[in-house]
Design a protein around this motif. Structure first.
Motif, short mmCIF file in Angstrom:
data_model
loop_
_atom_site.label_atom_id
_atom_site.label_comp_id
_atom_site.label_asym_id
_atom_site.label_seq_id
_atom_site.Cartn_x
_atom_site.Cartn_y
_atom_site.Cartn_z
N GLU A 1 43.70 28.73 22.14
CA GLU A 1 43.57 30.11 22.61
C GLU A 1 43.79 30.20 24.12
OE1 GLU A 1 42.88 32.12 19.93
OE2 GLU A 1 43.48 33.81 21.19
N GLY B 1 45.99 28.85 25.84
CA GLY B 1 47.42 29.08 26.09
C GLY B 1 47.78 30.54 25.93
N ILE B 2 47.28 31.15 24.86
CA ILE B 2 47.61 32.56 24.58
C ILE B 2 46.99 33.46 25.66
CG2 ILE B 2 47.26 34.46 22.96
CD1 ILE B 2 47.30 32.35 20.69
N GLU C 1 48.75 33.33 28.93
CA GLU C 1 49.95 34.19 28.99
C GLU C 1 49.56 35.66 29.16
OE1 GLU C 1 53.13 33.41 29.30
OE2 GLU C 1 52.64 31.28 29.27
N GLU C 2 48.45 36.05 28.54
CA GLU C 2 47.98 37.44 28.68
C GLU C 2 47.60 37.72 30.14
OE1 GLU C 2 44.63 38.35 26.15
OE2 GLU C 2 44.61 40.47 26.72
N LYS D 1 48.74 36.20 32.74
CA LYS D 1 49.98 36.24 33.54
C LYS D 1 50.69 37.57 33.37
CE LYS D 1 51.16 31.38 33.09
NZ LYS D 1 52.17 30.58 32.39
#
Lengths: 397, 410
Positions: free
Chosen positions: A114, A116-117, A120-121, A123
């Motif tokens: 999670e 990683g996900i 990205e959110e 960013k």
């Protein structure tokens, strides 16, 4: 429109809002636990929101999708909310919503994935100048209040999060008295209430204590960052200094005052618009928190300092000359109209009711306030606008 | 829905929905997107909203609207596929005499613009020019949207759809107040006009109010320029100081729109789509990945926020899903169809969605409302859905690349 408000057997506050003729039926289950929490890693509430979807066997997205329902969630300062909307099979969908929020199941490995996900959110929001300018303002306005935590935390913050931290928070905050369920749509209210009361499974538990807001001051007068954008954007925030007023009073009086100061019908707005100091992206709002509040002006301008000066001048002018009756009446009827228009959207109603649930406001309070508001009440609020009470956030090219 | 012609080329679509307390109306002046006039049309919205004969200042217009229990009015320049629309919009609580007065206010804005020395008021044109220049520059501010606009302009170069809806900075200077006024007079005189009214209203009364828009018949021809072949294919990369790379890619599909809508739902629209499941949930390569089916030309656009190190992998995964799409099961298709139909039905809860669906039907044919659209979906065969992406690949890939080293050279 009818509203039924009652507690479920486990203590969850339940609101059922009947909207005849609407296709969408929505249920939103929420807990009074958000990003503005002292003593936790920033981003924890939001991280937990992601993980609550994970179950021992059930794939939550598939379950809703197989019944043509959409499911989603959000985290803000004080709340984590999970909701679905559907046209039919409301009962089964409600069961799934109340089940999955009561039974998260995830291991350490999925927590790592999670990151990683969510990374990205984070960013994605880092690249959003309006998001940045807003949250920088919040950071600038408060020295102590945990409202200054960013919703998702930083990539460094979330690295520290592990399964135990998440489960601890879950057990502490996801419980009856600390939660609310809002149901909105063309559903018979009594029937919906008994259905919810039957289906609710989340454990009982006390509502958390309201802690008084910390002694606070403006942290920074100015936060100025650079991003790759074409024109500077700004947020100006005047911090609430009267938390003793009721939330509905704070909301209505300040909305009216903001509109009278620099709303789009005012001479001041017309003047700044024609000079090119402001453009059509200009907006204002009153941010209503339980332990905080702020009047926020937001827009695009090469000269945000001129906007502040103009606001202060206009405030002094109102202090001297008052407000004329026709301007006052027009503004009240406008804001009351905008409030009533909000009841045309199921999404809007459910989100607003959820927000109000933890702030102890009723829709009726707001409506009644608009009906009996006086000019003096509004003028009293001019004290919000003082030189030492504001912060400015800029994002510049 | 009641459709009637106020005059030749001026058509009203009345969609009464009593469950709303508001009534929304759009008066839409339609133009084919054309490089020669796109900038003027975009500028018009900015000039007209600053004042008209009866309400000469922007604050006069805002006051007039505020007096109607906080009505909203605006004039917006819109791009829909290869069509440009000037949208004179109002949203008003249907109390007392509000609706008539709101329609009249829109009438003033459309029919009696403020004139000075044979043209628009110069100060307003200057102000609108500044604003338009800023808007064109600001296209870069929303990176995700920017990536999408850039892809469309490259992939559909030579077609109406490939033209930027806000126009071009280079064309702004040569526009004078007089030329712009003449242009407005011309387009108001010759363009097709659609008026969509949704919400709480009485049909007979609204027809009465709308009579003022009978401003003469016209032959409304809106043939779009379609000239595929000039567009770029392959990968286009642009560097920018962003934290996360923004990918936008597309390919043309052709065929039936509703078939494409079904296939697209499974590929990348829903939260349990193939791409969401495989690219986000299984591989954790992104936070958002989504595809959309374009009603204007049956192309598919893909959008994702990814790091540049993952571009090849994401492209590979997307193309793998396309090539394996024929394996989609009946169950998956039936779920998708039911979801799409539900989403069409949900448009009935929002006046702006009802208008948008209706406008799509007006511009490109097919359903005008949720019932017609749902019927379109029901008529699609599962076999056709499976064939939708046969031999399809990402035709044009636009990537807004973030700063920093890639894995390869670090």
């Amino acid at each position: 429109m009818k509203i039924l408000e009652r507690r479920l057997k486990n203590g969850t506050k339940c609101y059922i809002i009947y909207k005849k003729g609407y296709v969408m039926k929505q249920a939103m289950f929420s807990v009074n636990f958000g990003a503005a929490e002292k003593g936790f890693v920033p981003g924890l509430a939001h991280f937990l929101e992601h993980k609550v979807f994970e179950q021992r066997e059930l794939n939550v997205f598939d379950a809703f999708s197989s019944r043509c329902a959409d499911v989603n969630a959000f985290t803000n300062f004080n709340t984590t909310a999970f909701y679905f909307n559907c046209c039919d099979k409301f009962e089964e969908n409600l069961k799934t919503l109340l089940d999955f929020t009561a039974n998260p199941y995830f291991d350490e490995e999925s927590v790592e994935r999670e990151k990683g996900i969510i990374g990205e959110e984070i960013k994605m929001y880092d690249d959003d100048p309006w998001w940045q300018v807003y949250f920088n303002l919040i950071r600038a306005m408060y020295s102590e209040n945990p409202v200054k935590n960013s919703i998702a935390g930083t990539v460094e913050d979330i690295r520290k999060i592990n399964r135990d931290m998440l489960m601890d928070c879950y057990h502490k905050f996801y419980c009856g008295e600390n939660s609310a369920l809002v149901i909105c749509g063309d559903i018979e209210p009594e029937k919906a209430f008994y259905l919810a009361d039957d289906l609710i499974t989340i454990k009982q538990g006390k509502r958390r204590m309201k802690t008084p807001p910390p002694a606070d001051e403006i942290d920074k007068k100015l936060i100025d960052v650079n991003m790759e954008i074409s024109k500077p954007i700004f947020n100006i925030g005047f911090r609430e200094n009267d938390l003793n007023l009721s939330p509905a009073d704070r909301l209505c009086t300040s909305r009216i005052l903001l509109d009278l100061i620099i709303g789009e019908s005012t001479e001041l707005y017309g003047d700044l618009y024609s000079k090119g100091v402001l453009d059509r992206d200009f907006s204002m709002e009153y941010l209503l928190g339980g332990s905080f509040g702020a009047a926020i002006f937001s827009g695009v301008s090469d000269n945000a300092f001129a906007v502040i000066d103009s606001i202060m001048k206009r405030v002094n002018e109102i202090k001297l000359r008052g407000i004329n009756d026709s301007d006052f009446e027009r503004t009240v009827s406008k804001l009351k109209g905008l409030f009533l228009k909000g009841f045309n959207s199921i999404d809007g109603i459910a989100a607003a009711q959820t927000d109000y649930a933890f702030k102890d406001i009723e829709f009726a309070d707001v409506y009644n306030k608009y009906n009996n508001i006086t000019k003096d009440e509004v003028l009293n609020r001019l004290s919000l606008f003082s030189e030492d009470n504001y912060a400015l956030s800029l994002v510049e090219p | 829905m009641e459709i009637y012609d106020i005059n030749q080329g001026i058509r009203a679509y009345l969609i009464p929905k009593d469950k709303f307390s508001v009534c929304c109306m759009s008066v839409l002046v339609k133009r084919r997107l054309d490089r020669g006039e796109v900038t003027m049309n975009a500028l018009l919205a900015g000039v007209l909203r600053q004042g008209c004969e009866k309400y000469p200042e922007i604050t006069d217009i805002n006051k007039a609207a505020a007096e109607l229990d906080g009505a909203k009015t605006d004039i917006v320049n819109m791009k829909k596929g290869g069509v440009q629309l000037l949208d004179f919009y109002t949203e008003v609580l249907n109390n007392n005499d509000n609706l008539r007065r709101a329609v009249d206010l829109v009438g003033e804005l459309v029919l009696r613009p403020l004139k000075e020395d044979g043209g628009f008021k110069k100060a307003y044109v200057d102000r609108a020019k500044t604003e338009l220049r800023a808007a064109i520059k600001a296209m870069k501010d929303d990176k995700r949207e920017y990536a999408k606009n850039r892809l469309i302009s490259e992939m559909f170069a030579g077609e109406s759809f490939g033209i930027y809806g806000d126009g071009y900075e280079d064309d702004i200077d040569k526009i004078t107040p007089v030329k712009l006024f003449e242009h407005y007079r011309r387009i108001i005189g010759e363009s097709g006009i659609d008026i969509i009214v949704v919400g709480n209203f009485d049909s007979e009364k609204i027809k009465e109010y709308l009579k003022q828009f009978d401003i003469g018949g016209r032959k409304a021809d809106l043939k779009e320029k379609e000239n595929p072949g000039e567009g770029k294919t392959g990968r286009i990369t642009e560097d920018m100081d962003v934290t996360q790379g923004k990918l936008c890619a597309g390919f043309r599909c052709g065929g039936d729109y509703y078939t494409l809508v079904c296939a697209n739902e499974i590929l990348g629209r829903s939260a349990n789509s193939r791409l969401f499941t495989n690219v986000r949930e299984k591989e954790g390569l992104c936070y958002y990945i989504t595809t959309s089916a374009l009603r204007c030309n049956n192309a598919v656009l893909l959008q994702a926020g990814i790091s540049k190190d993952n571009l090849d992998r994401v492209t590979e995964l997307v193309e793998k899903e396309l090539s394996e799409f024929w394996k989609v099961s009946d169950d998956e298709i039936n779920t998708a169809k039911a979801n799409i139909i539900k989403n069409y039905e949900l448009t009935d809860d929002r006046p702006e969605s009802i208008m948008d669906l209706c406008l799509g039907g007006i511009l490109w044919g097919g359903g005008l409302d949720s019932a017609e659209a749902a019927a379109g979906i029901k008529a699609v065969s599962n076999e056709d859905i499976r064939k939708t992406f046969k031999d399809k690949k990402l035709e044009t890939i636009y990537f807004l690349r973030e700063a920093g080293d890639t894995d390869e050279n670090s």
